[in-house]
Design an enzyme around this catalytic site. Sequence first.
Site, PDB file in Angstrom:
ATOM      1  N   SER A  15      64.265 -15.860 -31.949  1.00 56.68           N
ATOM      2  CA  SER A  15      63.725 -14.728 -31.182  1.00 56.68           C
ATOM      3  C   SER A  15      62.232 -14.720 -30.927  1.00 56.68           C
ATOM      4  CB  SER A  15      64.099 -13.422 -31.867  1.00 56.68           C
ATOM      5  OG  SER A  15      65.420 -13.104 -31.551  1.00 56.68           O
ATOM      6  N   LYS A  59      55.992  -5.942 -31.991  1.00 56.43           N
ATOM      7  CA  LYS A  59      57.432  -5.746 -31.781  1.00 56.43           C
ATOM      8  C   LYS A  59      57.877  -4.503 -32.551  1.00 56.43           C
ATOM      9  CE  LYS A  59      61.755  -8.447 -32.252  1.00 56.43           C
ATOM     10  NZ  LYS A  59      62.340  -9.719 -32.737  1.00 56.43           N
ATOM     11  N   SER A 103      65.075 -11.983 -29.104  1.00 56.94           N
ATOM     12  CA  SER A 103      64.950 -10.546 -29.046  1.00 56.94           C
ATOM     13  C   SER A 103      63.513 -10.046 -28.846  1.00 56.94           C
ATOM     14  CB  SER A 103      65.506  -9.945 -30.339  1.00 56.94           C
ATOM     15  OG  SER A 103      64.764 -10.394 -31.455  1.00 56.94           O
TER      16      SER A 103
HETATM   17  N1  GLN Z   1      69.607 -14.463 -30.472  1.00 58.33           N
HETATM   18  C1  GLN Z   1      69.866 -14.573 -31.871  1.00 58.33           C
HETATM   19  C2  GLN Z   1      70.773 -13.452 -32.310  1.00 58.33           C
HETATM   20  O1  GLN Z   1      71.144 -12.671 -31.490  1.00 58.33           O
HETATM   21  C3  GLN Z   1      68.587 -14.606 -32.632  1.00 58.33           C
HETATM   22  C4  GLN Z   1      67.991 -13.283 -32.832  1.00 58.33           C
HETATM   23  C5  GLN Z   1      66.718 -13.324 -33.586  1.00 58.33           C
HETATM   24  O2  GLN Z   1      66.139 -14.376 -33.819  1.00 58.33           O
HETATM   25  N2  GLN Z   1      66.307 -12.154 -34.007  1.00 58.33           N
HETATM   26  O3  GLN Z   1      71.139 -13.350 -33.444  1.00 58.33           O
END
Ligand code: GLN
Length: 497
Positions: A182, A78, A158
């Site tokens: 994410s 990532k 994400s």
């Molecule tokens: N979707 C969540 C957010 O937007 C989690 C993001 C993540 O785990 N990096 O904060």
Amino acid sequence: MPSLLKLDFSALRSKLFSKEIKAREVVEAYIHRAEETRHLNAYVTETFDSALAQADTSDERLQKGEALPLEGLPLAIKDIFCTKGVRTTNASKILYNFVPPYESTVTSNLKNAGAICLGKTNLDEFAMGSSTMTSCHGASINPWKRKGDAADLIPGGSSGGSSASVAAGSSLAALGTDTGGSIRQPAALCGLVGMKPTYGLCSRYGIIAFASSLDQAGPLTRTVRDAALVLEHMAGHDPKDSTSMNRPIPNYESFLKGDVKGLKIGIPKEYDREGLNPEIKALWEKSAQWFREMGAEIVDISLPHTDYALPVYYIIAPAEASSNLARYDGVRYGLRMDGKSIDEMYQNTRTEGFGEEVTRRILIGTYVLSSGCYEDYYLRAQKVRRKVLEDFTNAFQKVDFILTPTTASEAFKVGKNLTDPLAMYLQDIFTVSTNLAGLPAISVPAGLSGSGLPLGMQLIGPSFSEASLLNAAYALETAAQFKSPLFEELKCHHPIG
Ligand code: GLN
């Protein structure tokens, strides 16, 4: 004839170690597949040349009988992990040309264990999102499609470039980070295993910070066994991260016996909520039934503060983000826009460099931390966070693990929810609690929806229960017998056997 792309790492490893195939052949096959699937926009930076060079080094070690534990594993990373000398954008214009002078601990651990990096994968800008649609590189596409419908679906987020890449077979394992879901949500939406370890198991050094008290790195893989293998070599104490724990890392793979007899599995009633897709609810019940048939006891439990987890997360995560992102001011690195004064330079840089969602989080975070609001929002959120943790502590007096769905719905179309942040925030309804509590959780693909899309089930365990949690996940995987048609279809450019 089978294609080497069809094998998970544990199967590939034995062929590499027995010298039936070469690491170079493996890496070439994956590069070919990555080129073939570029339309998915999974990778934002490809490092194929260095991957081939690393493959040759792997082959030398294999020849000499000096193979490392993850020798030849084609890995995608990532683009939030700093990689020395390789551009790391965090999917943001503000870091578009940033080339880190150092390597994150987790990626360096994996490379030292023999993994080969194929490239950096797409994500939501600064890991804020559930779809990859907020990326400055554009959205990634889920290789899965609804039956009879060619519309592009999101791969989750994400860590959506990572999930798209593993699901498409353009990497065999990928790294993600999970601040509120994410790793698990994209894994669930792409038919993969995704694990968020206990807070402190893996070092955060060199991972671009979003919300430091919640962020954890973890693997996205095809199988639970591969998750166990990758996790073992990511984890470990790091003096460069003061929140990393100093405890021995077991050989997780050796715990995968699939025996869950006598275990108590909790079903939290609060997760059976409005908006839960009925097919997912049915699969949840079926998964509980599988555990029952394997000799586990199913216990109804309550996690009474579940409803508060999402609002608490959306105070704490933006608060930490607003403070972490204060460093992007155009002075030391990243984008710099000119201005007549230094203040104007800051303003122009940040206005140009941050996208809409990141800006929204900075504004929310700054607001909840401002004097006058701090006690009402941030401090109160911290108190409720403690309650969420206490719910789990009480539950784990009665049960060994907790079983819930990972997501409330299947993958949605690219473009949906983009203008409705609240709908997007609801994506994390089943995942954020474990980040607030620092607990390990894993998503396992457990079945298909009527429209032919993968659905994931989540198992949550007490702190540092990774070994036995992976074993419970392995039992669920074995019972579910989930087979991704995408892997079955992978073509035989490199036939073996
Ligand atoms: N979707 C969540 C957010 O937007 C989690 C993001 C993540 O785990 N990096 O904060």
